[in-house]
Design a protein around this motif. Structure first.
Motif, short mmCIF file in Angstrom:
data_model
loop_
_atom_site.label_atom_id
_atom_site.label_comp_id
_atom_site.label_asym_id
_atom_site.label_seq_id
_atom_site.Cartn_x
_atom_site.Cartn_y
_atom_site.Cartn_z
N SER A 98 0.85 -1.20 0.00
CA SER A 98 0.00 0.00 0.00
C SER A 98 0.88 1.24 0.00
O SER A 98 0.50 2.27 -0.52
N GLY A 99 2.03 1.15 0.65
CA GLY A 99 2.93 2.29 0.72
C GLY A 99 3.78 2.23 1.97
O GLY A 99 3.82 1.23 2.67
N PHE A 100 4.43 3.35 2.24
CA PHE A 100 5.37 3.45 3.34
C PHE A 100 4.93 4.56 4.29
O PHE A 100 4.41 5.58 3.85
N SER A 101 5.16 4.34 5.59
CA SER A 101 4.77 5.34 6.60
C SER A 101 5.89 5.51 7.61
O SER A 101 6.75 4.64 7.77
N ARG A 102 5.84 6.62 8.31
CA ARG A 102 6.84 6.94 9.33
C ARG A 102 6.12 7.17 10.65
O ARG A 102 5.16 7.94 10.73
N LEU A 103 6.59 6.49 11.69
CA LEU A 103 6.04 6.66 13.03
C LEU A 103 6.43 8.03 13.59
O LEU A 103 7.43 8.61 13.17
N PRO A 104 5.67 8.52 14.58
CA PRO A 104 5.96 9.85 15.14
C PRO A 104 7.06 9.82 16.20
O PRO A 104 6.84 10.06 17.37
N PHE A 105 8.29 9.50 15.78
CA PHE A 105 9.41 9.50 16.72
C PHE A 105 9.74 10.93 17.12
O PHE A 105 9.64 11.85 16.32
N THR A 106 10.17 11.09 18.37
CA THR A 106 10.52 12.42 18.85
C THR A 106 12.02 12.65 18.85
O THR A 106 12.47 13.77 19.04
N SER A 107 12.79 11.58 18.67
CA SER A 107 14.26 11.73 18.63
C SER A 107 14.85 10.71 17.70
O SER A 107 14.23 9.75 17.30
#
Length: 153
Positions: free
Chosen positions: A144-153
């Motif tokens: 479906s695609g690629f996603s990025r988690l909401p990392f803070t560092s």
């Protein structure tokens, strides 16, 4: 020097290699063996929470991860710890599976099970466990695609 939240997340995911798959598993321990059990989104949400991210274990499944994480495109921008989402056969809109990018085309995640994989015997029968694949496209063009988690560092 402290490692980044992203690096810690990936280390935790990799530390669960060969953990059994269980439909709905979010990192709880099996009472008979003490092993952690995961489904695909359960591994991602467990590891994210363990590194100080939001606790999405009770609310997030593969579709929610797709909806709420930042999309990454093209594949050349992928970082270790990003997500690859896969859709149902015949339904390119609805993601049903998620894996974690390691790098070099390799993905890791809880795979091989499904809604009937409820016991350790089911997981063993289906070789359903946390494992690696050498291609993002291991599901034959069902990304479906690629996603990025909401990392803070």
């Amino acid at each position: 020097m402290a490692s980044s939240q992203r690096a810690q997340f990936l280390t935790l995911v990799l530390s669960q290699m060969n953990s059994p798959y269980r439909w709905g598993g979010k990192g709880e321990r099996d009472p008979s063996t003490g092993q952690r059990v995961f489904d695909c989104s359960g591994l991602v949400t467990w590891a994210l929470r363990e590194v100080g991210g939001p606790d999405w274990r009770s609310t997030h499944h593969t579709g929610r991860l797709w909806a709420e994480c930042a999309r990454v495109s093209p594949a050349a921008e992928l970082l270790p710890g990003d997500l690859v989402l896969y859709h149902r056969q015949g339904d390119p809109v609805t993601p049903e599976h998620v894996m974690v990018v390691v790098g070099g085309g390799v993905v890791v995640g809880a795979s091989g099970g499904g809604s009937r994989t409820l016991t350790l015997a089911d997981a063993a029968r289906d070789d359903a466990r946390v494992k690696a694949f050498s291609s993002y496209d291991y599901r034959a063009r069902r990304m479906s695609g690629f996603s990025r988690l909401p990392f803070t560092s």
